[in-house]
Design a protein around this motif. Structure first.
Motif, PDB file in Angstrom:
ATOM      1  N   PHE A  15       0.886  -1.177   0.000  1.00 43.27           N
ATOM      2  CA  PHE A  15       0.000   0.000   0.000  1.00 43.27           C
ATOM      3  C   PHE A  15       0.912   1.212   0.000  1.00 43.27           C
ATOM      4  O   PHE A  15       1.449   1.568   1.051  1.00 43.27           O
TER       5      PHE A  15
ATOM      6  N   ALA B 146       2.640  -4.725   2.934  1.00 42.04           N
ATOM      7  CA  ALA B 146       1.798  -5.486   3.857  1.00 42.04           C
ATOM      8  C   ALA B 146       2.046  -6.992   3.726  1.00 42.04           C
ATOM      9  O   ALA B 146       1.983  -7.720   4.704  1.00 42.04           O
TER      10      ALA B 146
ATOM     11  N   ALA C 117      -1.016  -5.787  12.569  1.00 42.21           N
ATOM     12  CA  ALA C 117      -0.295  -5.297  11.399  1.00 42.21           C
ATOM     13  C   ALA C 117       0.616  -6.339  10.762  1.00 42.21           C
ATOM     14  O   ALA C 117       1.454  -6.006   9.935  1.00 42.21           O
ATOM     15  N   ALA C 118       0.435  -7.613  11.115  1.00 40.46           N
ATOM     16  CA  ALA C 118       1.257  -8.662  10.503  1.00 40.46           C
ATOM     17  C   ALA C 118       0.856  -8.909   9.048  1.00 40.46           C
ATOM     18  O   ALA C 118       1.630  -9.457   8.269  1.00 40.46           O
ATOM     19  N   GLY C 119      -0.348  -8.519   8.684  1.00 39.71           N
ATOM     20  CA  GLY C 119      -0.807  -8.704   7.310  1.00 39.71           C
ATOM     21  C   GLY C 119      -1.928  -9.719   7.158  1.00 39.71           C
ATOM     22  O   GLY C 119      -2.316 -10.068   6.047  1.00 39.71           O
ATOM     23  N   LYS C 120      -2.493 -10.167   8.284  1.00 42.67           N
ATOM     24  CA  LYS C 120      -3.519 -11.209   8.240  1.00 42.67           C
ATOM     25  C   LYS C 120      -4.760 -10.737   7.484  1.00 42.67           C
ATOM     26  O   LYS C 120      -5.233 -11.411   6.568  1.00 42.67           O
ATOM     27  N   SER C 121      -5.262  -9.584   7.878  1.00 39.16           N
ATOM     28  CA  SER C 121      -6.484  -9.094   7.225  1.00 39.16           C
ATOM     29  C   SER C 121      -6.234  -8.817   5.750  1.00 39.16           C
ATOM     30  O   SER C 121      -7.077  -9.106   4.897  1.00 39.16           O
ATOM     31  N   THR C 122      -5.081  -8.263   5.455  1.00 38.29           N
ATOM     32  CA  THR C 122      -4.768  -7.959   4.057  1.00 38.29           C
ATOM     33  C   THR C 122      -4.753  -9.237   3.224  1.00 38.29           C
ATOM     34  O   THR C 122      -5.304  -9.284   2.116  1.00 38.29           O
TER      35      THR C 122
ATOM     36  N   LEU D  95       6.603  -3.595  11.142  1.00 43.92           N
ATOM     37  CA  LEU D  95       6.547  -3.270   9.725  1.00 43.92           C
ATOM     38  C   LEU D  95       7.638  -2.277   9.399  1.00 43.92           C
ATOM     39  O   LEU D  95       7.942  -1.397  10.192  1.00 43.92           O
TER      40      LEU D  95
ATOM     41  N   GLU E  45      -2.894   1.009  12.556  1.00 41.24           N
ATOM     42  CA  GLU E  45      -3.540   1.520  11.334  1.00 41.24           C
ATOM     43  C   GLU E  45      -4.886   0.880  11.077  1.00 41.24           C
ATOM     44  O   GLU E  45      -5.626   1.320  10.235  1.00 41.24           O
ATOM     45  N   GLU E  46      -5.164  -0.186  11.803  1.00 41.98           N
ATOM     46  CA  GLU E  46      -6.373  -0.946  11.471  1.00 41.98           C
ATOM     47  C   GLU E  46      -7.626  -0.136  11.627  1.00 41.98           C
ATOM     48  O   GLU E  46      -7.792   0.554  12.608  1.00 41.98           O
TER      49      GLU E  46
HETATM   50  N1  LIG Z   1      -6.019  -0.253   2.775  1.00 40.12           N
HETATM   51  C1  LIG Z   1      -4.800  -0.053   3.308  1.00 40.12           C
HETATM   52  N2  LIG Z   1      -4.080   1.036   2.985  1.00 40.12           N
HETATM   53  C2  LIG Z   1      -2.854   1.229   3.490  1.00 40.12           C
HETATM   54  N3  LIG Z   1      -2.255   0.409   4.349  1.00 40.12           N
HETATM   55  C3  LIG Z   1      -2.910  -0.696   4.727  1.00 40.12           C
HETATM   56  C4  LIG Z   1      -4.212  -0.983   4.225  1.00 40.12           C
HETATM   57  N4  LIG Z   1      -4.640  -2.144   4.770  1.00 40.12           N
HETATM   58  C5  LIG Z   1      -3.637  -2.565   5.570  1.00 40.12           C
HETATM   59  N5  LIG Z   1      -2.607  -1.698   5.539  1.00 40.12           N
HETATM   60  C6  LIG Z   1      -1.351  -1.842   6.261  1.00 40.12           C
HETATM   61  O1  LIG Z   1      -0.830  -3.122   6.012  1.00 40.12           O
HETATM   62  C7  LIG Z   1      -0.312  -3.668   7.199  1.00 40.12           C
HETATM   63  C8  LIG Z   1      -0.961  -4.996   7.495  1.00 40.12           C
HETATM   64  O2  LIG Z   1      -2.266  -4.735   7.954  1.00 40.12           O
HETATM   65  P1  LIG Z   1      -3.348  -5.839   8.269  1.00 40.12           P
HETATM   66  O3  LIG Z   1      -3.389  -6.800   7.135  1.00 40.12           O
HETATM   67  O4  LIG Z   1      -4.594  -5.151   8.620  1.00 40.12           O
HETATM   68  O5  LIG Z   1      -2.710  -6.528   9.548  1.00 40.12           O
HETATM   69  P2  LIG Z   1      -3.402  -7.506  10.614  1.00 40.12           P
HETATM   70  O6  LIG Z   1      -4.762  -7.857  10.135  1.00 40.12           O
HETATM   71  O7  LIG Z   1      -2.477  -8.673  10.667  1.00 40.12           O
HETATM   72  O8  LIG Z   1      -3.424  -6.770  11.896  1.00 40.12           O
HETATM   73  C9  LIG Z   1      -0.508  -2.641   8.289  1.00 40.12           C
HETATM   74  O9  LIG Z   1       0.662  -1.893   8.453  1.00 40.12           O
HETATM   75  C10 LIG Z   1      -1.584  -1.774   7.753  1.00 40.12           C
HETATM   76  O10 LIG Z   1      -1.444  -0.461   8.199  1.00 40.12           O
END
Ligand SMILES: Nc1ncnc2c1ncn2[C@@H]1O[C@H](COP(=O)(O)OP(=O)(O)O)[C@@H](O)[C@H]1O
Ligand SMILES: [Mg+2]
Lengths: 285, 330
Positions: free
Chosen positions: A15, A20, A41-46, A268, A284-285
């Motif tokens: 991003f 991520a 912020a490990a990238g799980k949701s992404t 990160l 950031e979530e």
């Molecule tokens: N839409 C987005 N725009 C910018 N940065 C993002 C976005 N989604 C996630 N990130 C960044 O990517 C990293 C991984 O986030 P995320 O996948 O939410 O982690 P987790 O779910 O493991 O806590 C974080 O640093 C987050 O800030």
């Protein structure tokens, strides 16, 4: 071994300046319960958003039932049987249970057989809602407004929504974050029920007890990478805890004191061109 | 609590057993306004010999129809948790354009209707563009449009009445279908149609979903933007219909016509049980709200209550309705 239900291979996602995902490979077998662990912020949701089509990967492939696929939108991954259960369950409080189960995918029928005059088929919604809640051994009146439901019941509605559309894979993002302890037990029960129904589950969590209670296998993510993949009976909670926070399974680690909590921001790195590496802001979530 | 099983904790609907007091409150909340409405009708038929006269009833309905049609659209907007302050000005500007398109001595009727509805749809489209694409709050976007459309009405008309309309066009305001005045037919026709759309169609379901929880709606794949476009365009069109009927009735386009209608429509919608916070409301409630105000004002006329009291009484009904709505069962 049989074909995985889903296989993600070498997935990368940036991003802007934030990386991520740095080449993630995981697969989930049909009917399997799979835990995805890792700090904030490990990238799980992404990773899951790449799988469901919310985000497009910069690199890497997705195979669904052995076939290479792309999911341009969540609506398309849903038609293949992938359902996401959001942290907040994505319900509308003002509407009843059956309407929430079908929200955005309302079944239609012709009014009085007049072609073109399409109305929402509430009978079908009610019947199907009863059916899916029954299959989970959950009793909720389909006509009750969601506003009147408890947290656990809301989650059941969200899971019922996934089942109503014949999900093969249900992804739960931090499902216990908003539940009390008693309700976590219920979730475990429901997850086991989903396994009996032959539905694969990916459960995203940073809670080990939960992962060890429900999962067949687990993967640990850290700083956008998978740092370990195990059958649950191969490892201890303690080892996995170390892996999550330090990236290794031993106790004495890389100059960090055991048990020290790393700051979230340091998991990160920002590779902004021309500027020195600096930690990202936390949360950031 | 630890003695109860997990299952019991989770599966009991929390509010299953309502107390008698809660039940009473719900009864008052759900039916209070309807009871008040019937009470008003009974009281007026006893208090004034002229009230139940069919001519009087049709008159009340005809007058209520003008704001009533607007209130139907406003119901959709307010269920999405929005507001449309431009509807009164839409009445004004469509009135002028429609009057120009229906000059005396011609038989123009279709063209002016198309012009009027087109103008309403266009203004509704601009409203939604500001709200959806421009991310401007509905209150501000439509407040700006209130000013813009009123200015347009004044500029286009030169500030004067555009009078003398074609015979057949005037019928929209002054004609009858059997014993029923045309505006009443239009109002109830529009009410049946909008009730159907709101309560039975996918679009209607999405209107409630967007108002109930916009983020959830988005996540389940409902296009919030498309829904809002639909809602504001529909409201613009219904305001234009009101403008057409009013112009036909007045036999002329009046640049300042419709001033203040937005507040009357909002009041009727709220009295009818729609929540300002969105997600809750119905066309049936709105129709009841419109009729209640209409009959109360008429009753005050018949009973020779000074017109100075009229606005105040409307205000009282509004407050009462808001209080009653708090006790509704769902
Ligand atoms: N839409 C987005 N725009 C910018 N940065 C993002 C976005 N989604 C996630 N990130 C960044 O990517 C990293 C991984 O986030 P995320 O996948 O939410 O982690 P987790 O779910 O493991 O806590 C974080 O640093 C987050 O800030
Ligand atoms: Mg997350």
């Amino acid at each position: 071994m049989s074909t995985p239900l889903v296989a993600l291979t070498d997935i990368k996602k940036k991003f802007g300046a934030v990386t991520a995902l740095r080449g993630v490979t995981v697969d989930v077998m049909p009917g399997e319960t799979f835990a995805l662990l890792g700090d904030n912020a490990a990238g799980k949701s992404t990773l899951m958003k790449v799988l469901t089509g919310v985000h497009q990967p910069d690199h890497g492939t997705i195979e669904w039932e052995g076939e290479k696929v792309t999911f341009p939108t969540p609506a398309i991954s849903r038609t293949r049987g992938i359902e996401m259960i959001y942290q907040d369950f994505a319900l509308a409080d003002n509407l009843d249970v059956r309407t929430n189960v079908f929200l955005g995918r309302e079944p239609k029928k012709n009014l009085l057989g007049i072609p073109g005059l399409r109305i929402v088929d509430t009978k079908h919604m009610e019947r199907e809602t009863r059916r899916v809640l029954d299959s989970l051994d959950i009793e909720i009146n389909p006509r009750l407004k969601v506003r009147r439901l408890s947290g656990g019941q809301r989650q059941s509605v969200a899971i019922g929504r996934a089942l109503a559309f014949d999900a093969k894979l249900i992804i739960m993002d931090e499902p216990t974050a908003s539940l009390s302890v008693a309700k976590v037990d219920k979730l475990i029960e429901v997850t086991q029920r989903l396994k009996e129904l032959g539905i694969a589950v990916i459960i995203i969590t940073h809670r080990l007890d939960e992962a060890f209670a429900v999962a067949d296998r687990l993967a640990v993510m850290r700083q956008g990478e998978v740092v370990g993949r195990f059958e649950v009976n191969e490892v201890s909670e303690h080892q996995v805890a170390n892996l999550i926070s330090h990236g290794t399974m031993g106790d004495a680690v890389l100059g960090h004191h055991p048990g020290e909590r790393r700051s979230i921001g340091s998991t990160l790195s920002a590779d902004q061109p021309g500027s020195p590496q600096k930690p990202m802001g936390a949360n950031e979530e | 609590m630890s003695a109860t099983s997990v299952k019991d904790l989770i599966e009991k609907p929390e509010l299953d057993e309502d107390s008698a007091l809660t039940k009473a409150k719900h009864f008052v909340g759900d039916y209070g306004l309807g009871i008040l409405f019937i009470g008003v009708l009974v009281f007026l038929s006893i208090a004034s010999p002229h009230f139940l006269n069919s001519e009087n009833i049709w008159n009340v309905l005809r007058q209520a129809s003008i704001v009533g049609v607007i209130a139907l659209g406003m119901t959709f907007v307010m269920i999405t948790a929005g507001i449309d302050l431009s509807v009164g000005s839409i009445v004004g500007v469509t009135g002028i354009l429609v009057a120009k398109a229906a000059p005396d001595g011609t038989s123009a009727v279709i063209v002016p209707i198309i012009v009027g509805i087109g103008v309403g749809a266009l203004i509704g489209f601009i409203n939604s563009a500001m709200i959806v694409w421009g991310k401007i709050l509905p209150f501000l976007a439509t407040l700006a449009m209130l000013a813009l459309a009123r200015s347009a009405a004044l500029v286009i008309s030169g500030g004067t009445v555009v009078s003398g309309l074609s015979e057949p066009f005037q019928k929209i305001g002054s004609g009858y279908v059997g014993p029923v005045p045309a505006p009443v037919v239009i109002f109830f026709g529009a009410a049946v149609l909008t009730d159907f759309v709101l309560s039975r169609t996918k679009f209607g379901y999405h209107v409630y979903a967007v108002g109930g929880n916009e983020e959830s709606a988005q996540k389940v794949g409902i296009s919030v933007g498309k829904t809002l476009f639909g809602v504001y365009v529909l409201t613009g069109v219904l305001a234009a219909v009101s403008g057409i009927v009013l112009t036909a009735r007045l036999n002329g386009g009046v640049p300042l016509s419709g001033t203040g209608y937005e507040l009357q429509a909002i009041a009727a919608v709220v009295i009818g049980g729609t929540s300002l916070f969105g997600g809750i409301g119905s066309i049936r409630g709105t129709v009841l709200g419109v009729l209640l105000i209409g009959f109360v004002l008429n009753g005050m006329d018949l009973l020779n209550v000074s017109s100075y009291y009229q606005q105040g009484v409307q205000g009282l009904i509004l407050v009462l309705a808001v209080l009653l709505n708090r006790w509704r069962s769902d």
